[in-house]
Design a protein around this motif. Structure first.
Motif, PDB file in Angstrom:
ATOM      1  N   VAL A  70     -63.857 -28.867  -3.225  1.00 34.83           N
ATOM      2  CA  VAL A  70     -64.960 -28.160  -3.873  1.00 34.83           C
ATOM      3  C   VAL A  70     -66.071 -29.164  -4.130  1.00 34.83           C
ATOM      4  O   VAL A  70     -65.833 -30.378  -4.175  1.00 34.83           O
ATOM      5  CB  VAL A  70     -64.527 -27.498  -5.202  1.00 34.83           C
ATOM      6  CG1 VAL A  70     -63.524 -26.388  -4.949  1.00 34.83           C
ATOM      7  CG2 VAL A  70     -63.943 -28.529  -6.168  1.00 34.83           C
ATOM      8  N   GLU A  72     -70.448 -29.642  -5.821  1.00 35.88           N
ATOM      9  CA  GLU A  72     -71.610 -29.138  -6.526  1.00 35.88           C
ATOM     10  C   GLU A  72     -72.856 -29.874  -6.039  1.00 35.88           C
ATOM     11  O   GLU A  72     -72.762 -30.872  -5.320  1.00 35.88           O
ATOM     12  CB  GLU A  72     -71.461 -29.298  -8.041  1.00 35.88           C
ATOM     13  CG  GLU A  72     -70.696 -28.181  -8.721  1.00 35.88           C
ATOM     14  CD  GLU A  72     -71.366 -26.835  -8.578  1.00 35.88           C
ATOM     15  OE1 GLU A  72     -72.628 -26.782  -8.609  1.00 35.88           O
ATOM     16  OE2 GLU A  72     -70.661 -25.825  -8.428  1.00 35.88           O
ATOM     17  N   ARG A  95     -69.324 -24.232 -13.100  1.00 35.98           N
ATOM     18  CA  ARG A  95     -69.100 -23.591 -11.799  1.00 35.98           C
ATOM     19  C   ARG A  95     -68.086 -24.365 -10.971  1.00 35.98           C
ATOM     20  O   ARG A  95     -67.298 -23.772 -10.226  1.00 35.98           O
ATOM     21  CB  ARG A  95     -70.426 -23.447 -11.051  1.00 35.98           C
ATOM     22  CG  ARG A  95     -70.304 -22.619  -9.774  1.00 35.98           C
ATOM     23  CD  ARG A  95     -71.653 -22.347  -9.156  1.00 35.98           C
ATOM     24  NE  ARG A  95     -72.307 -23.549  -8.675  1.00 35.98           N
ATOM     25  CZ  ARG A  95     -73.486 -23.565  -8.052  1.00 35.98           C
ATOM     26  NH1 ARG A  95     -74.156 -22.430  -7.874  1.00 35.98           N
ATOM     27  NH2 ARG A  95     -74.031 -24.695  -7.653  1.00 35.98           N
ATOM     28  N   ASN A  98     -64.813 -23.173 -11.958  1.00 36.29           N
ATOM     29  CA  ASN A  98     -64.544 -21.860 -11.380  1.00 36.29           C
ATOM     30  C   ASN A  98     -64.094 -21.988  -9.925  1.00 36.29           C
ATOM     31  O   ASN A  98     -63.176 -21.285  -9.477  1.00 36.29           O
ATOM     32  CB  ASN A  98     -65.790 -20.974 -11.471  1.00 36.29           C
ATOM     33  CG  ASN A  98     -66.102 -20.553 -12.890  1.00 36.29           C
ATOM     34  OD1 ASN A  98     -65.219 -20.509 -13.743  1.00 36.29           O
ATOM     35  ND2 ASN A  98     -67.360 -20.249 -13.157  1.00 36.29           N
ATOM     36  N   SER A  99     -64.738 -22.895  -9.194  1.00 35.37           N
ATOM     37  CA  SER A  99     -64.314 -23.162  -7.819  1.00 35.37           C
ATOM     38  C   SER A  99     -62.915 -23.771  -7.800  1.00 35.37           C
ATOM     39  O   SER A  99     -62.082 -23.431  -6.949  1.00 35.37           O
ATOM     40  CB  SER A  99     -65.309 -24.104  -7.131  1.00 35.37           C
ATOM     41  OG  SER A  99     -66.603 -23.531  -7.057  1.00 35.37           O
ATOM     42  N   ARG A 102     -60.267 -21.121  -8.046  1.00 34.20           N
ATOM     43  CA  ARG A 102     -60.051 -20.363  -6.805  1.00 34.20           C
ATOM     44  C   ARG A 102     -59.291 -21.172  -5.769  1.00 34.20           C
ATOM     45  O   ARG A 102     -58.514 -20.632  -4.981  1.00 34.20           O
ATOM     46  CB  ARG A 102     -61.418 -19.924  -6.235  1.00 34.20           C
ATOM     47  CG  ARG A 102     -61.318 -19.082  -4.954  1.00 34.20           C
ATOM     48  CD  ARG A 102     -60.548 -17.803  -5.214  1.00 34.20           C
ATOM     49  NE  ARG A 102     -60.418 -16.994  -4.001  1.00 34.20           N
ATOM     50  CZ  ARG A 102     -59.462 -17.147  -3.089  1.00 34.20           C
ATOM     51  NH1 ARG A 102     -58.547 -18.101  -3.244  1.00 34.20           N
ATOM     52  NH2 ARG A 102     -59.417 -16.362  -2.028  1.00 34.20           N
ATOM     53  N   THR A 193     -63.349 -16.695  -0.525  1.00 32.59           N
ATOM     54  CA  THR A 193     -63.807 -17.861  -1.289  1.00 32.59           C
ATOM     55  C   THR A 193     -65.328 -17.930  -1.398  1.00 32.59           C
ATOM     56  O   THR A 193     -65.879 -18.966  -1.740  1.00 32.59           O
ATOM     57  CB  THR A 193     -63.284 -19.164  -0.651  1.00 32.59           C
ATOM     58  OG1 THR A 193     -63.764 -19.249   0.699  1.00 32.59           O
ATOM     59  CG2 THR A 193     -61.772 -19.208  -0.665  1.00 32.59           C
ATOM     60  N   ALA A 196     -66.842 -19.307  -4.542  1.00 36.30           N
ATOM     61  CA  ALA A 196     -66.505 -20.699  -4.831  1.00 36.30           C
ATOM     62  C   ALA A 196     -67.356 -21.605  -3.948  1.00 36.30           C
ATOM     63  O   ALA A 196     -67.704 -21.243  -2.821  1.00 36.30           O
ATOM     64  CB  ALA A 196     -65.019 -20.957  -4.565  1.00 36.30           C
ATOM     65  N   LYS A 197     -67.688 -22.777  -4.456  1.00 34.08           N
ATOM     66  CA  LYS A 197     -68.482 -23.721  -3.664  1.00 34.08           C
ATOM     67  C   LYS A 197     -67.504 -24.675  -2.981  1.00 34.08           C
ATOM     68  O   LYS A 197     -67.190 -25.759  -3.488  1.00 34.08           O
ATOM     69  CB  LYS A 197     -69.484 -24.465  -4.552  1.00 34.08           C
ATOM     70  CG  LYS A 197     -70.662 -25.055  -3.787  1.00 34.08           C
ATOM     71  CD  LYS A 197     -71.784 -25.428  -4.732  1.00 34.08           C
ATOM     72  CE  LYS A 197     -72.948 -26.094  -3.991  1.00 34.08           C
ATOM     73  NZ  LYS A 197     -73.645 -25.175  -3.067  1.00 34.08           N
ATOM     74  N   THR A 198     -67.001 -24.230  -1.848  1.00 35.24           N
ATOM     75  CA  THR A 198     -66.010 -24.987  -1.094  1.00 35.24           C
ATOM     76  C   THR A 198     -66.473 -25.191   0.337  1.00 35.24           C
ATOM     77  O   THR A 198     -67.213 -24.345   0.888  1.00 35.24           O
ATOM     78  CB  THR A 198     -64.637 -24.274  -1.122  1.00 35.24           C
ATOM     79  OG1 THR A 198     -63.689 -25.046  -0.391  1.00 35.24           O
ATOM     80  CG2 THR A 198     -64.721 -22.878  -0.528  1.00 35.24           C
ATOM     81  N   LEU A 257     -72.215 -16.719  -3.914  1.00 35.18           N
ATOM     82  CA  LEU A 257     -72.197 -17.844  -4.846  1.00 35.18           C
ATOM     83  C   LEU A 257     -73.136 -17.577  -6.020  1.00 35.18           C
ATOM     84  O   LEU A 257     -74.297 -17.223  -5.811  1.00 35.18           O
ATOM     85  CB  LEU A 257     -72.620 -19.134  -4.135  1.00 35.18           C
ATOM     86  CG  LEU A 257     -72.529 -20.405  -4.983  1.00 35.18           C
ATOM     87  CD1 LEU A 257     -71.075 -20.818  -5.164  1.00 35.18           C
ATOM     88  CD2 LEU A 257     -73.333 -21.543  -4.360  1.00 35.18           C
TER      89      LEU A 257
END
Length: 356
Positions: A70, A72, A95, A98-99, A102, A193, A196-198, A257
């Motif tokens: 993940v 940011e 955030r 939160n990612s 997930r 996903t 999520a920032k993945t 997102l």
């Protein structure tokens, strides 16, 4: 874990800083980085700031095989009064967690992460460029490092923060871009996903971007993965449309997102008494608005560009020219307001900035 436990090792070999007019994006990195380890049974431990350096990982590290990662993106700014500002970093670390949830990655201590970021930016403050439109881009990220090929959540992780001086996104002024609506591929689906920032979300978007590039378009506008009808994101940005005086952006549905710039724009719009709606919006609605003359503006929002106006939108065989291919009044106002808060020329009445 106490914040005072962050260990600091300063470099003995500082790097030469690039000229302000030679800055790109994400190519040159500052002298130091923040790093912290996670070990199952011990939790997150050993937070430290050390000289920027390569990592040593086993080829069997799980991040390479199963994508447990993940990240940011945020920025640090120098104001006109030579003060250092961070813009809503607490939201980024929230955030990130939160990612993490997930991707089944252990949560980080958000206060500790913020303290580590503050110390890192303070140490490398001289790397923040001071030319208009420039900033210090900050990239926190977490990767799974357990050397194991079994498919399960890893037992070991690294949390890191690296930073890169960033040039002005708009060197010659804000120029609206051409966008192509993708019809074959999808970026994410509800239950996947997408929120999520993945890294996998961005990898899956590369094919659409390749097609857009080939046809002379700057970005891809993504539709939903179920009905291939409802608008979701543009490239790696959130998207807004101004239709008949109302600004509309797709509602967060689990595959979009939750952009921090997106949220900031919505709050600014409300503060200016400009009608704004978060809801489903179909490509058909946008086309109809264009055809009846009520599609007034379109723009993407994100950390890198803040605002990216859309001057042309291609849907099937139709090329829709929006606002004569020029930046709209609302887009310009949002850009000026947000960048003004970030560089200290406009009072931050929202409480978004943190002064170091």
């Amino acid at each position: 874990m106490k914040m005072s436990e962050i260990k600091i090792e300063l470099t003995t070999n500082p790097k030469e800083k690039p000229a302000v007019d030679q800055l790109g994006f994400g190519q040159v990195f500052t002298d130091h980085m923040f790093i912290m380890d996670y070990t199952e049974g011990q939790g997150w431990h050993d937070p430290r700031i050390i000289p920027y350096q390569p990592l040593s990982l086993e080829p069997s590290s799980m991040v390479f095989h199963y994508g447990q990662s993940v990240f940011e993106g945020l920025k640090a700014y120098l104001t006109v009064n030579n003060e250092t500002l961070l813009f809503r970093p607490d939201r980024n670390f929230n955030r990130l967690n939160n990612s993490n949830d997930r991707l089944v990655i252990p949560a980080i201590d958000e206060e500790l992460a913020l303290e580590g970021l503050k110390k890192l930016v303070t140490i490398d403050r001289e790397w923040i460029p001071n030319a208009p439109g420039t900033s210090l881009y900050v990239r926190p990220f977490i990767i799974a490092t357990e050397p194991h090929l079994g498919v399960h959540p890893a037992k070991n992780y690294l949390f890191m923060i690296i930073m890169s001086p960033s040039g002005s996104y708009y060197k010659g002024g804000i120029n609206p871009v051409k966008i192509m609506v993708e019809q074959q591929f999808v970026r994410a689906v509800v239950g996947g996903t997408g929120e999520a920032k993945t890294g996998g979300n961005y990898a899956s978007a590369l094919k659409g971007q390749e097609i857009a590039d080939r046809e002379g378009y700057a970005q891809t506008l993504w539709l939903d993965g179920k009905e291939n009808r409802y608008i979701e994101e543009v490239g790696s940005m959130n998207i807004f449309f101004k239709i008949n005086g109302t600004v509309i952006t797709p509602a967060l549905n689990g595959s979009i997102l939750p952009g921090i710039t997106r949220d900031s724009m919505i709050q600014v719009l409300k503060s200016k008494n400009i009608p704004v709606e978060e809801r489903l919006i179909s490509i058909d609605e946008v086309v109809e608005a264009y055809q009846n003359g009520t599609l007034e503006e379109a723009f993407g929002t994100g950390t890198a560009a803040v605002i990216s106006p859309v001057g042309e939108l291609k849907w099937r065989d139709e090329k829709m020219i929006i606002n004569n291919g020029e930046i709209g009044e609302v887009s310009q106002m949002l850009y000026d307001t947000l960048t003004g808060i970030q560089n200290g020329t406009i009072e931050d009445t929202f409480g978004w900035t943190i002064k170091l």
